[in-house]
Structures are given as structure tokens and as C-alpha cells.
Design a protein around this motif. Sequence first.
Motif, PDB file in Angstrom:
ATOM      1  N   ALA A 133       0.816  -1.221   0.000  1.00 55.16           N
ATOM      2  CA  ALA A 133       0.000   0.000   0.000  1.00 55.16           C
ATOM      3  C   ALA A 133       0.843   1.262   0.000  1.00 55.16           C
ATOM      4  N   GLY A 134       2.153   1.141  -0.278  1.00 56.64           N
ATOM      5  CA  GLY A 134       2.979   2.332  -0.339  1.00 56.64           C
ATOM      6  C   GLY A 134       4.187   2.271   0.569  1.00 56.64           C
ATOM      7  N   SER A 135       4.318   3.260   1.426  1.00 57.45           N
ATOM      8  CA  SER A 135       5.541   3.416   2.213  1.00 57.45           C
ATOM      9  C   SER A 135       5.456   2.869   3.627  1.00 57.45           C
ATOM     10  N   SER A 136       4.319   2.302   4.025  1.00 54.94           N
ATOM     11  CA  SER A 136       4.193   1.756   5.373  1.00 54.94           C
ATOM     12  C   SER A 136       3.609   0.349   5.318  1.00 54.94           C
ATOM     13  N   ILE A 137       3.983  -0.466   6.291  1.00 53.92           N
ATOM     14  CA  ILE A 137       3.470  -1.833   6.383  1.00 53.92           C
ATOM     15  C   ILE A 137       2.011  -1.794   6.809  1.00 53.92           C
ATOM     16  N   THR A 138       1.187  -2.558   6.117  1.00 55.24           N
ATOM     17  CA  THR A 138      -0.230  -2.638   6.462  1.00 55.24           C
ATOM     18  C   THR A 138      -0.661  -4.092   6.596  1.00 55.24           C
ATOM     19  N   GLU A 139      -1.911  -4.233   6.953  1.00 53.75           N
ATOM     20  CA  GLU A 139      -2.525  -5.558   7.059  1.00 53.75           C
ATOM     21  C   GLU A 139      -2.294  -6.396   5.809  1.00 53.75           C
ATOM     22  N   ALA A 140      -2.359  -5.772   4.638  1.00 55.02           N
ATOM     23  CA  ALA A 140      -2.205  -6.513   3.379  1.00 55.02           C
ATOM     24  C   ALA A 140      -0.849  -7.199   3.300  1.00 55.02           C
ATOM     25  N   ASP A 141       0.192  -6.544   3.808  1.00 51.92           N
ATOM     26  CA  ASP A 141       1.528  -7.138   3.784  1.00 51.92           C
ATOM     27  C   ASP A 141       1.601  -8.365   4.686  1.00 51.92           C
ATOM     28  N   TRP A 142       1.013  -8.287   5.867  1.00 51.40           N
ATOM     29  CA  TRP A 142       1.075  -9.423   6.785  1.00 51.40           C
ATOM     30  C   TRP A 142       0.227 -10.584   6.285  1.00 51.40           C
ATOM     31  N   ARG A 143      -0.874 -10.292   5.617  1.00 52.72           N
ATOM     32  CA  ARG A 143      -1.680 -11.375   5.053  1.00 52.72           C
ATOM     33  C   ARG A 143      -0.931 -12.102   3.942  1.00 52.72           C
ATOM     34  N   LEU A 144      -0.151 -11.361   3.164  1.00 53.12           N
ATOM     35  CA  LEU A 144       0.658 -11.996   2.119  1.00 53.12           C
ATOM     36  C   LEU A 144       1.864 -12.716   2.718  1.00 53.12           C
ATOM     37  N   PHE A 145       2.477 -12.117   3.725  1.00 53.67           N
ATOM     38  CA  PHE A 145       3.702 -12.664   4.318  1.00 53.67           C
ATOM     39  C   PHE A 145       3.543 -14.123   4.743  1.00 53.67           C
ATOM     40  N   THR A 146       2.434 -14.475   5.375  1.00 52.42           N
ATOM     41  CA  THR A 146       2.312 -15.825   5.933  1.00 52.42           C
ATOM     42  C   THR A 146       2.217 -16.902   4.857  1.00 52.42           C
TER      43      THR A 146
ATOM     44  N   TYR B 170      11.522  -8.285   0.014  1.00 53.25           N
ATOM     45  CA  TYR B 170      10.316  -7.912   0.774  1.00 53.25           C
ATOM     46  C   TYR B 170      10.024  -8.941   1.861  1.00 53.25           C
ATOM     47  N   LEU B 171      10.104 -10.228   1.513  1.00 58.37           N
ATOM     48  CA  LEU B 171       9.892 -11.292   2.493  1.00 58.37           C
ATOM     49  C   LEU B 171      10.926 -11.203   3.612  1.00 58.37           C
ATOM     50  N   LYS B 172      12.182 -11.006   3.260  1.00 61.54           N
ATOM     51  CA  LYS B 172      13.227 -10.885   4.275  1.00 61.54           C
ATOM     52  C   LYS B 172      12.954  -9.713   5.213  1.00 61.54           C
ATOM     53  N   GLU B 173      12.560  -8.582   4.637  1.00 65.99           N
ATOM     54  CA  GLU B 173      12.319  -7.407   5.483  1.00 65.99           C
ATOM     55  C   GLU B 173      11.201  -7.664   6.492  1.00 65.99           C
ATOM     56  N   LEU B 174      10.111  -8.251   6.036  1.00 66.12           N
ATOM     57  CA  LEU B 174       9.005  -8.526   6.948  1.00 66.12           C
ATOM     58  C   LEU B 174       9.407  -9.538   8.015  1.00 66.12           C
ATOM     59  N   TYR B 175      10.156 -10.559   7.620  1.00 68.72           N
ATOM     60  CA  TYR B 175      10.631 -11.565   8.576  1.00 68.72           C
ATOM     61  C   TYR B 175      11.515 -10.933   9.637  1.00 68.72           C
ATOM     62  N   GLN B 176      12.260  -9.897   9.257  1.00 68.16           N
ATOM     63  CA  GLN B 176      13.190  -9.258  10.176  1.00 68.16           C
ATOM     64  C   GLN B 176      12.553  -8.184  11.058  1.00 68.16           C
ATOM     65  N   VAL B 177      11.263  -7.907  10.880  1.00 68.30           N
ATOM     66  CA  VAL B 177      10.560  -6.997  11.796  1.00 68.30           C
ATOM     67  C   VAL B 177      10.595  -7.612  13.192  1.00 68.30           C
ATOM     68  N   PRO B 178      10.972  -6.863  14.219  1.00 69.99           N
ATOM     69  CA  PRO B 178      11.085  -7.427  15.570  1.00 69.99           C
ATOM     70  C   PRO B 178       9.819  -8.167  16.011  1.00 69.99           C
ATOM     71  N   GLY B 179      10.010  -9.393  16.472  1.00 73.70           N
ATOM     72  CA  GLY B 179       8.906 -10.214  16.969  1.00 73.70           C
ATOM     73  C   GLY B 179       8.350 -11.200  15.976  1.00 73.70           C
ATOM     74  N   VAL B 180       8.552 -10.951  14.673  1.00 73.29           N
ATOM     75  CA  VAL B 180       7.939 -11.808  13.647  1.00 73.29           C
ATOM     76  C   VAL B 180       8.644 -13.157  13.562  1.00 73.29           C
TER      77      VAL B 180
END
Length: 314
Positions: A219-232, A261-271
Motif C-alpha cells: 500500500a505504499g511506504s508503510s506496512i499494512t494488514e495486506a503485507d502481513w496477510r501476504l507474508f504468511t 520484501y519477504l526478508k524485510e518482513l521476517y526481520q521486523v522485531p517479533g515476527v
Amino acid sequence: MGKLVEGVWHDVWYDTKSSDGRFIREDAGFRDWIDNRPDAKFSPEAGRYHLYVSLACPWAHRTLIFRELKQLQDIIDVTIVCPDMLHDGWKFGIPEPLFGHTKLHQIYTQAKPDYSGRVTVPVLWDKKLQTIVSNESSEIIRMFNRAFNELTDNHVDYYPDALRNVIDEWNDYIYPNINNGVYRCGFATTQEAYEEAYESLFEALDKVDAHLAHNRYLAGSSITEADWRLFTTLIRFDSVYVGHFKCNKKRIADYPNLNGYLKELYQVPGVKETTDFYHIKRHYYFSHTSINPTQVVPVGPELDLKSPHGRDNF
């Protein structure tokens, strides 16, 4: 994977004969909501709700990520089912803490003795009213996103008003083609149904990869629900879906933008802490005996998820 019929458990697989070999997912059976309205049946309270999940399931994984990101660990407790899902469906390694049940389908009949439908994770249980609030992951994460804000210091909004239209557009595109698309490939029982799902899956992955060449997130420059739904789905792709579900045109590692993109989301603290590759591989390869009758679980692949993701320059 079985189902309840009027409260009685039946060990039955999906009926693809009636749909020309196509896998059709059943809608969730519990769809209530937690909110802050004065007359709300389910209000946000610390310690009131219990979450049942599988570490293997991408739908349940969404809820664990939001529980972590929204700092709800001390507000909503959790029970994890075993990775093996065989003739009794999802089971608990030790009796679960609320009722001492050993099978997830007993939680469903605890809420509705004559329940009919698939027994899936996640399940959000209300300890006050002794019932299931929801077993629809997309709605549970929206509850976690906003309903409990007054009880935590984390007010990050993953479904902001200004981006809702674009988030919804991505969700509506990604769910049938990618999230459920890998299952449509893996559970297809005719060549035509499989190839139809396969083509739409990789057409969608190509489209998302092209979009991420010019956008840091969906959705642009910030992580949103759509990113986490795709990530899993993406985090399971190379370990499971490429081989087990025959989604073998490309790996995520072969996509230049999706991979970073996958690496970045995986590296978000806690994920990383919500991601368990033992459960993921064990569940799919061991439980789906119609696809993998030997139940041999692959040792590989080796995944590179901790190296620099290269997305900082957006």
C-alpha cells in the motif's frame, strides 16, 4: 482434516468430485466482533480472551503476528495445537487449559453442541461468555489491530482509514490467487483444476513482484494488514508449497523484489519468533497423506532470511 456434522466428528477430506477437482474453502462459522461500543456483546478486556492456533497454519500465523506487533501477549493468552493433523483433526499435545480438552473440535462443540462445519484455526474464545467469538482470521487481526488500543501503548494502525481502499483491493486480489491459490494447486484432484490454479498463482506473484519494484510495501511506504496477510503465505512457499503443493514454476527466492520484501518482513522485531519451520514442514508433509503418503518430511531447503533485504532505499 475432518469436520463436524451436527456436533459429531467425521474424518472426511474435502469433496472435490462435486467441483470438477477444484478445492473450495468453506467460510468461517463464527463471525462475532470485539469492539468498544457501550452495548457490545464482546468488549476488549485483559485476560478475557484465549486464542487457539497452529504454528503451521498461515491463517493462524496472521493472528500471532498481530498479537505480537500490537503487544497483546499479556492481554490474550494462547494455546498451540500439535503440528500433526490426522484422523482426529487438530489435537493438543497436553490437555488445553480451559476445559482439559484434547481435540480442537471439542472447543467447537463446547461453544455450539450441534455445530456443523470444518474445524479450523485460529479460534478466538471468550472466557466470560464461554463461546467462540470468531474463527475468521482476517477479522480477528482487525480486532487485534484496534479493539485493544486502550489497554496497550501500541497504537500503530495496520488498517488506516486513508489506505483502506487500496488495502482491500490487494486483499481481494491476493486471497484467491495467492493465499488460497497455493491450496487450490495442492488440493486439486484434476489436471485442469491444478493448472488453472497454477497459472493464476504465478500471474499474481509476477504482478506483486513488479509492484514491489517501485513500492516498498503493497500500500505504499508503510506496512499494512495486506503485507502481513501476504507474508504468511510467502514464508511457507519455498519450504512447502513449491514441492508439496506443486507450485514449482519459481521459488520466492527467485523473485528479486518479493525475496527482499519477504526478508524485510521476517526481520521486523517479533515476527521471527512467531515463525516455526519445524511445525510448518511437519504439518503439511506429515498430515496430508493423500498428497504425501510416505509422510517423509524434507530436511531442506536452506532459507536465507537474515541477510540484508535491500529494501531501505525506497
